[in-house]
Design an enzyme around this catalytic site. Structure first.
Site, PDB file in Angstrom:
ATOM      1  N   GLU A  97      -2.627   7.527  -5.257  1.00  0.00           N
ATOM      2  CA  GLU A  97      -2.772   6.851  -6.540  1.00  0.00           C
ATOM      3  C   GLU A  97      -4.232   6.593  -6.902  1.00  0.00           C
ATOM      4  O   GLU A  97      -4.525   6.156  -8.015  1.00  0.00           O
ATOM      5  CB  GLU A  97      -2.042   5.508  -6.522  1.00  0.00           C
ATOM      6  CG  GLU A  97      -2.688   4.481  -5.611  1.00  0.00           C
ATOM      7  CD  GLU A  97      -2.039   3.107  -5.695  1.00  0.00           C
ATOM      8  OE1 GLU A  97      -1.434   2.793  -6.729  1.00  0.00           O
ATOM      9  OE2 GLU A  97      -2.139   2.358  -4.715  1.00  0.00           O
TER      10      GLU A  97
ATOM     11  N   ASP B  77       4.973  -0.311  -6.990  1.00  0.00           N
ATOM     12  CA  ASP B  77       3.745  -0.657  -7.692  1.00  0.00           C
ATOM     13  C   ASP B  77       2.568   0.090  -7.076  1.00  0.00           C
ATOM     14  O   ASP B  77       1.478   0.099  -7.625  1.00  0.00           O
ATOM     15  CB  ASP B  77       3.500  -2.169  -7.621  1.00  0.00           C
ATOM     16  CG  ASP B  77       2.350  -2.613  -8.517  1.00  0.00           C
ATOM     17  OD1 ASP B  77       2.365  -2.244  -9.713  1.00  0.00           O
ATOM     18  OD2 ASP B  77       1.442  -3.320  -8.028  1.00  0.00           O
TER      19      ASP B  77
ATOM     20  N   ARG C  14       0.848  -1.184   0.000  1.00  0.00           N
ATOM     21  CA  ARG C  14       0.000   0.000   0.000  1.00  0.00           C
ATOM     22  C   ARG C  14       0.885   1.235   0.000  1.00  0.00           C
ATOM     23  O   ARG C  14       1.891   1.305   0.718  1.00  0.00           O
ATOM     24  CB  ARG C  14      -0.927   0.013   1.226  1.00  0.00           C
ATOM     25  CG  ARG C  14      -2.067  -1.003   1.153  1.00  0.00           C
ATOM     26  CD  ARG C  14      -3.067  -0.636   0.074  1.00  0.00           C
ATOM     27  NE  ARG C  14      -4.177  -1.573  -0.004  1.00  0.00           N
ATOM     28  CZ  ARG C  14      -4.232  -2.611  -0.836  1.00  0.00           C
ATOM     29  NH1 ARG C  14      -3.205  -2.867  -1.640  1.00  0.00           N
ATOM     30  NH2 ARG C  14      -5.298  -3.392  -0.872  1.00  0.00           N
TER      31      ARG C  14
ATOM     32  N   HIS D  40      -0.059  -0.465 -10.106  1.00  0.00           N
ATOM     33  CA  HIS D  40      -0.782  -1.387  -9.240  1.00  0.00           C
ATOM     34  C   HIS D  40      -1.103  -2.689  -9.984  1.00  0.00           C
ATOM     35  O   HIS D  40      -2.232  -3.188  -9.961  1.00  0.00           O
ATOM     36  CB  HIS D  40      -2.080  -0.739  -8.739  1.00  0.00           C
ATOM     37  CG  HIS D  40      -2.483  -1.202  -7.369  1.00  0.00           C
ATOM     38  ND1 HIS D  40      -2.619  -0.371  -6.294  1.00  0.00           N
ATOM     39  CD2 HIS D  40      -2.764  -2.440  -6.901  1.00  0.00           C
ATOM     40  CE1 HIS D  40      -2.988  -1.056  -5.226  1.00  0.00           C
ATOM     41  NE2 HIS D  40      -3.076  -2.322  -5.573  1.00  0.00           N
TER      42      HIS D  40
END
Length: 329
Positions: free
Chosen positions: A262, A257, A233, A294
């Protein structure tokens, strides 16, 4: 049961449409828009909603879903930090997630980020496309013989630990609840893991306690030239402090990622828009940083497991036999 799947991409529709054929008592509808206070009204006629990591399950949205007759929230992901669990309880709505859809998928992506940023694969790809075959700026470091520090050794962290061990790395880890099956791991304090690791990979859920666990203070603890990877996260890392650390040449490489703020970007094509913040542009401006969208979970096997477990959760709820391990309480 009729379930409305929010933020449905083509691959979600393909996967769920294939899986739902096995369930005679479940009907699926799909909507491209993600769940928020405006789109919550579209749930009319459905007893359940299915959302993902960027879906808004705030108290206000949950109250609106409850008024529309929703009794079940299905998360097609492991994390549930975007859900107001107390609000769900207060409104009589059960919440289920997919805790272990494909730990290997996420772990493999974490290692891919570590390898790519270490050897500057992203830069090399661009250079060669421009007929530049020089090696300037591409020097990496051997991972073999180095120390891998794993933060969180659940299913994903355990998979990453095994990959690192396979690379010939010494594996150390921090977890409040050590995994006794991982005999090759040496558990120690978070401070010691950060201080000793050459590669730090984060694999823990986001809680109030570990919010911004990677910050100016903990970054100072790390070795110079460390590689940091986050596939968990974004809020686990204080982005402003991370950027300061990058500018201070603390990191050999950073692979992300996930990153703070985001939410509006996840799985969306925003190439023709002006973004609300400069976080993404600041991060990708550095030659030793790779940011992906992600996508660590994004494999055929993981999508199949997500749709299967999500519908199993719905079936168990209908039967009054909830899958305890998957229910968020």
């Amino acid at each position: 049961m009729k379930i409305l799947i929010y933020d449905a991409k083509s691959y979600d529709i393909e996967s769920f449409s294939k899986e739902v054929k096995k369930y005679k008592d479940i009907e699926l509808d799909y909507i491209e828009s993600d769940l928020d206070i405006r789109t919550a009204s579209l749930v009319e006629g459905h007893e359940a909603v299915c959302g993902f990591v960027s879906s808004d399950f705030s108290a206000e949205v949950i109250a609106k879903l409850a008024k529309k007759g929703v009794k079940l929230i299905l998360l097609r992901c492991a994390g549930f930090n975007n859900v107001d669990i107390e609000a769900a309880k207060a409104n009589g709505i059960s919440v289920f997630r997919v805790p272990g859809y494909s730990p290997e998928a996420v772990a493999e992506h974490a290692m891919a980020l570590a390898l790519a940023v270490n050897r500057r694969i992203h830069k090399a790809y661009i250079k060669v496309r421009e007929n530049d075959f020089s090696l300037d700026g591409l020097k990496g470091r051997n991972l073999h013989g180095k120390v891998a520090g794993i933060i969180g050794t659940g299913k994903i962290g355990a998979a990453m630990a095994r990959i690192c061990a396979g690379f010939g790395m010494r594996v150390i880890a921090y977890d409040k609840f050590p995994n006794k099956d991982l005999k090759f791991i040496e558990y120690m304090s978070l401070h010691d893991v950060l201080a000793q690791a050459d590669l730090i990979s984060i694999h823990c859920p986001l809680t109030d306690e570990n919010y911004h666990m990677i910050n100016k203070k903990t970054i100072t603890t790390m070795k110079d030239g460390v590689i940091l990877v986050n596939t968990s996260r974004g809020e686990l890392v204080d982005t402003d402090d991370l950027i300061q650390g990058i500018r201070a040449h603390k990191f050999h490489g950073v692979g992300l990622d996930v990153y703070e703020e985001e939410r509006n970007n996840v799985f969306e094509n925003r190439s023709h828009e002006i973004l609300e913040t400069s976080i993404t542009s600041r991060l990708v401006s550095f030659p030793n940083v790779i940011v992906t969208s992600h996508q660590a979970f994004f494999t055929e096997e993981a999508l199949s497991a997500i749709s299967e477990t999500t519908l199993q959760n719905a079936k168990a709820f209908i039967a009054g036999k909830p899958l305890e391990f998957n229910q968020v309480k």
